[in-house]
Design an enzyme around this catalytic site. Structure first.
Site, mmCIF file in Angstrom:
data_model
loop_
_atom_site.group_PDB
_atom_site.id
_atom_site.type_symbol
_atom_site.label_atom_id
_atom_site.label_comp_id
_atom_site.label_asym_id
_atom_site.label_seq_id
_atom_site.Cartn_x
_atom_site.Cartn_y
_atom_site.Cartn_z
ATOM 1 N N HIS A 185 0.830 -1.207 0.000
ATOM 2 C CA HIS A 185 0.000 0.000 0.000
ATOM 3 C C HIS A 185 0.865 1.259 0.000
ATOM 4 O O HIS A 185 0.470 2.289 0.538
ATOM 5 C CB HIS A 185 -0.935 0.040 1.201
ATOM 6 C CG HIS A 185 -1.728 -1.210 1.373
ATOM 7 N ND1 HIS A 185 -2.908 -1.440 0.695
ATOM 8 C CD2 HIS A 185 -1.490 -2.333 2.096
ATOM 9 C CE1 HIS A 185 -3.375 -2.635 1.027
ATOM 10 N NE2 HIS A 185 -2.536 -3.204 1.864
ATOM 11 N N SER B 284 14.617 18.169 -18.478
ATOM 12 C CA SER B 284 13.425 18.982 -18.691
ATOM 13 C C SER B 284 13.903 20.250 -19.354
ATOM 14 O O SER B 284 14.979 20.759 -19.041
ATOM 15 C CB SER B 284 12.771 19.294 -17.351
ATOM 16 O OG SER B 284 12.105 20.535 -17.377
#
Lengths: 487, 487, 487, 487
Positions: C146, C267
């Site tokens: 989880h 980027s």
């Protein structure tokens, strides 16, 4: 799944009651395995626990209420169970285990048991189709490709195809079933934090599984996706059969029809209807099966040692996929088991195909008789276009008056002796067609050549033979022998 | 997309050349907007940059090589462009921008331009169908539900349905097109790190967009998923039409057929075939369109202010989806534009439905003439079953000999005068049917009652009327008026 | 597929050139088989045909032009080939065959050869992962369920899971490969109109196949759907691995990172970025693979003895599915082969989990030391909540001023000695938590009891041991032995 | 849908009881419309029918039994109803109608009413997100792209994005809702065999609809597919938000967490767990929503004037899709309404990003201060790589002993003063990085140049400013104004 489409066997398998029963089975198997390795627990304690649980069956309602409170169904189950155990023995229950250690073997068991139900119906369906193949061994019909009449075949042979296609899809499911031999008890991240590998092996053996080494907190869903796809593929094949039944059942001249119950209502508006509602429903069921399988397939994706994305999908889509699969099998058993077959209409279709059912043989014979590849093809094509070119002009009414007139004239005009390519070609009677590029001269030449060729009676004999079932279906024997293993 | 299915217009729009052209357009628009707000750059500098770029068109090959080196196509583009700019001006290029500021307006422009191509073909298709509706206004045929002959209608009315269904799907696409009015220049995470909101608004205005406030690094893919679904729904509707054409083109008695080129080859084996290959291909295209739309829809999912999962899907599936959509529109234009219609066969189908095309009216008239709800239904149902119950016994051959015999007997036996429910009922001639539960007494009673009713000539007149197109299609006028806005 | 994602091997296999080569191969195999049965053709004729075709290689452009003219690629191929054959021998070419007799064996061969490419890359990937498992055998990390830190494990063990999951998906593909052993030459509707069963068997043997009895004009697509699903499942598993890499690569403190080329640009806006673009692309590829497999699966549906819905889908989606699968395998080889692993960060994560990595063992030990099931659970839960409850108040700035102040204060305040549940529990220092329902009295009691228990040095020793890798990972050996078959 | 995920409102709407109620409503509307046009029925008769039906409510069990007998639920309904009507009036009931005339308006009503429930929950969710946006207006955090820390933003701004994305998906649904304004009463094939266009218009008006001209026996499913897709897109957007929550909730340092009920159990094995089970479930729900929408979309396909493939899909998938959509909305309301936010952890993340949150501004400033495009980029990239390059050597333990040692050393060693690119760059302290291609000389030059530039205090001031929230978030105001229409 809504009641209308539910199968009772599947419903039972996926019930809360059965699930909790199977969870308990896992817990007891682990305890039993611990016992075997003398791992803490003693025979007496084990027996005391077992007895106390047997004497106090699971209270589903208590469990549901607890689940609502703590948002964790497995923990709620544990709390329900240990209520009845002597305080000092509670530590042995679910000892060293994580929820999915308990749940995974139960989950796979439900899938396995559901597949058994599928298999039962599948084999019954297979039997029905085999019987059909035998019954319709010599019932001749036009095969159809692209919806167009192709060569002649027996209806029995079409049944053999159905049988084989089903067998492929079923074999595919069976192969995937091997994936169900495995399960896991290796704890919260799969490295045996609480249960040793030896205990896992032993407990799984009690439950009918082998360990899946490398499982995380959960079993890899890669194992189950092929099962879901296998089920949806069975539905796909059945829908393909259903589609072919729908096509043959189109009025005016059905070659077969779904069974129609005596009190069944066709349409609330049109009393004459015998709608193919059962086979149409297969298409809807197929849409659903595909969808369920897709959702289940996506369950492969998860994070690291697991997240719980898959849980709700599995609660819903597995039973629903089984319901749909069983439904489709049951309906198809009823439809094929009661299929109303019209050999007369099949025969009429053959007749109306005007000899074209043998067009490929006609082409080959012409090649044999000296025509070249292209020529042979074009001669047969031209004859085929000739026999279908209507003598009667096509007219488009311009008013209701026109239309009314059409409907009240003597419509028996439609029925006249049909001309076949068999005669057109052997008698050299082809005509130029606006739809094809053959010139008047070419056609003339062909006709002359054909007349000459068919002066020879042995050629004409050869020619006649290829229009007979005994010739055209002569090799279907092989299919019967190979597929049904009979002679 | 493979060449076979490529549309040249779409190909051009999604070419590298056009993409880089559009990227440059974004860059220049931002620079222009900065100028407007006197944001650093001067007129002279702007003009110098513009000129230098215009004089040096983009070198696609240089760009490709650079992309391979640095793994970043937008940065490779910048480097290609600034090569030609005076050193001191380079800082103005892509200033304060992130890759997707440049790419997003270009991307949406490609979608918009592609939709224009879709629209052009769509309107041509619509025109063809409208003309068909007019041409076949009075061409009567059996409507079909469940593949079964239902009531009578005009073929023009079926065309109107096609038109309306297409309009719904097209309207749906048009509504989604509104989503394409927006774009973004708001930087790496969408909070205007490099470009101010005012400059964004101005630059987007130059490009024909409004700002999407709340965009992250990228535009939310929620905007585009409905476009993809809209396209795939257009394909779905066209496939539905294609399916209905395939069904009507089934031999032996096609009511219409795809156009067939003079030199076209039907089948390499069977020269007589006129296969519905174009409309069948629509089904394959539909399978692909669904798949592409699904993949595009999934692009909504991403992490936080974006990850780049969507990029490869968009590079591949958007152009492919457009190729498929255009293909389907073009093929359908050709198929419907050249559809070969057989009104004679339509008429023959009506005749062979033995009056059942008016069964619901028959039932209503009987109710009017005093039969109760259930009775009226069952009388018409019985008559319908009667007229279809074959006189000739159905026989299943037991051997090839049997089968050969069948095929060589006089098959013209099939053609006899057909009996209609019109007469069966009005003359009170129904018989008990094994398929229905009506008893001999019931049938007797019905027949008596019917004979009595139809002694009255006004009843018989009423009865006859309901079997005529002028009566049955009387309300189709409304459809023509409403749908085509004509009278 | 666009060039960017194309694999050259796959491209070659699915090229027109290879397809025509394989078609020719089928034709020659059938001729050869006829020869074997002395079926019309003689050795001399066979040799003459063979020679004439070998001397005149297929002219792809000629073929393409002819296909455009006659709308039938197989017939265009036949016409291209017979150009070069002596007129009188042409009848032997494609004799008694239908298009799909020629095409089906070629089609399956392309799939088979493509799978070989998949297998090659797969085994290389498997090798890389095995090496990783060995290399990181003792590199400890927190397992995560989880997304939350769960128990401790080795990174090597996580690699073993990846290996096993891939193996399942690969085994699944392999099982489906059995479906590729079959093909057909049984003519236009599959009842051997032109080629006898014996010739089929022989010719297919030359080509490496067995007959699929019951095929119609085409092979049942049931055989191929599982292959497509198998491929897309391999992509699914690789994407699952990619997802887990992306999750571990999240900054600030990556535990591993994709390799980053020296000249790579992260980027265009943010120079500090090391984006997980390769693993993110896997998700996009997975979206496509699913879509292609779905479209292929739908090809099972067809009418009667076949319609041609499947053709366009197969032309496009099979090669595209293979391109995507190979792409994903290649990229994953590069990513895992060059994965940058940060054991220090893994260790820091363990440290920051404040002992919770052993919480399940802690709970079990407490049960062993006399606490009951519920109590043990709640004690450990409370301690875990305690160690994570921040001492520092959470404050939400109300203005930019507030926010600016936060950022300029001494942020080293964050780093202080971390408290572990190991000490909290063994020293009896738990405190009431607002998030849990334990009352002050309960907590007091627990603390007292714990202090007492841990006065005993043997208990404390036991306690300490469970926080050590040598204890926690003790059973991973089994996984290594079972999965890698090593000791 | 299983009880666990059922919504009671939706359940009521799609119950048999409500369906039959709505069927009756259609029947009465048509009768009422006939009355209006003085079409056969009189006021007295209408009133008598109405009264008799009101006095005898529908007996669901009777109806179910009859349906089982006649396999037609609508006819069973008619028979149930006319039981209670005077014999002579029965003919007026369902007069001239086909089943789907009755069913279609009812079906659309159920969809419309279900959408109302969706809207109610949607608006509540919107309200919660708006409040969050306001509350976290100045709560600073790192934006993330590719999972990597990108620029700084407020958490409120992220909430605004969620709001906008949801609005797009919701607007999309709303646009599709227009498709629900239409219905049909035009009979068995849609050409008004039984009900005139005027009566249709009037009766539909009573029911709240306009006529869909061109409908066949059924409404075109093109109208409903976009609704299903719209619902599934809402689920997709919510899942995207859920995904971003899961990512932020990853331990060790969650920036936010799902609310956790006091008695909730995290994991049956690991008591410390606070699992993100609610947001994970969203992913599962999304898988189902996609699947249901896909199945519904396929319902567009049918034959000619209809076949009944769509019926079973609509019975199952529409309510299930609504259950899933509502579930997802409800859970997300709970999760966001109770979201536990940790601004301290957000701040710590910013701190640990070592100034890189301003890297794009740093690059722009450097360009402004005279560095060229490439240089500026590479300087910031280098500094960023420098600050993250660990001083401590990465070591991979070779044995459990090694691993045990690691875990027992003083792990507080991890915490030291973090260096930021802010200082590295302004002080000219960059170093060569093995990961980048800058040479020693280049780096030296840059450092020198940087030191010189930042000697000037105005440059340093400019430099410092860009690292502050007041600067970095200055343009978020626009988003607040535009999106929330506040100042």
């Amino acid at each position: 799944m809504i009641d209308r489409y539910k199968d009772l066997d599947i419903n039972k398998i996926w019930s809360d009651k059965n699930k909790l029963f199977l969870w308990l089975r896992t817990e007891m198997a682990v305890m039993h395995a611990r016992l075997h390795f003398k791992d803490e627990i003693s025979w007496e304690d084990y027996e005391r626990i077992k007895r106390s649980l047997e004497e106090n069956p699971i209270d589903i309602e208590w469990w549901k209420a607890k689940d609502k409170e703590i948002h964790h169904d497995l923990n709620a189950f544990i709390q329900e169970r240990i209520r009845f155990m002597p305080k000092e023995l509670r530590k042995y229950f679910h000892q060293g285990m994580t929820s999915y250690d308990t749940e995974e073997p139960a989950f796979v068991k439900m899938i396995k048991d559901s597949i058994k139900i599928v298999e039962r119906h599948y084999f019954e369906l297979e039997k029905i189709i085999k019987e059909m193949a035998m019954k319709y061994r010599y019932t001749i019909m036009n095969g159809r490709t692209h919806g167009q009449e192709a060569e002649m075949q027996s209806f029995g042979k079409r049944c053999l195809t159905w049988l084989q296609d089903l067998r492929i899809s079923f074999r595919n499911l069976r192969k995937s079933k091997e994936n169900l031999r495995f399960s896991k008890l290796s704890g919260a991240i799969g490295n045996y934090g609480g249960v040793t590998p030896a205990i896992e092996t032993k407990a799984l053996k009690f439950l009918g599984f082998k360990p899946q080494y490398g499982a995380t907190q959960i079993m890899p869903r890669e194992l189950y996706a092929p099962i879901a796809q296998g089920l949806s593929q069975i539905v796909a094949t059945i829908n393909k059969i259903a589609l072919t039944i729908r096509l043959g059942a189109r009025s005016g001249r059905p070659i077969y029809q779904e069974p129609f119950a005596k009190k069944q209502t066709g349409s609330s508006a049109m009393p004459h209807k015998k709608n193919t509602i059962s086979t149409e429903q297969m298409e809807g069921m197929y849409r659903m099966a595909k969808a369920y399988a897709m959702a289940i397939m996506e369950n492969i994706q998860t994070w690291e040692e697991r997240a719980i994305e898959q849980s709700c999908v599995e609660r819903v889509c597995w039973p629903d996929l089984f319901h749909v699969t069983i439904r489709v099998l049951k309906v198809m058993k009823r439809v094929l088991g009661g299929l109303v077959v019209y050999p007369n209409n099949m025969l009429q279709e053959i007749y109306e195909s005007r000899g074209c059912y043998a067009s490929s043989h006609a082409k080959e014979i012409l090649k044999q008789l000296g025509f070249d590849f292209n020529e042979a093809y074009r001669i047969v094509q031209l004859a085929a276009f000739n026999v279908f070119e209507s003598a009667r002009e096509e007219r488009f009414p311009k008013s209701f008056d026109d239309a009314d007139k059409l409907i009240t004239m003597d419509l028996n005009v439609f029925y006249k002796k049909l001309v076949s390519i068999k005669e057109i070609i052997s008698e050299g009677n082809s005509k130029v067609s606006l739809q094809l590029s053959a010139t008047k001269e070419e056609v003339q030449n062909w006709n002359n050549k054909l007349r000459e060729v068919f002066q020879h009676s042995e050629n004409l004999e050869l020619w006649s033979k290829i229009f007979l079932p005994s010739y055209l279906l002569r090799n279907e024997d092989t299919l019967y022998r190979r597929i049904l293993r009979i002679t």
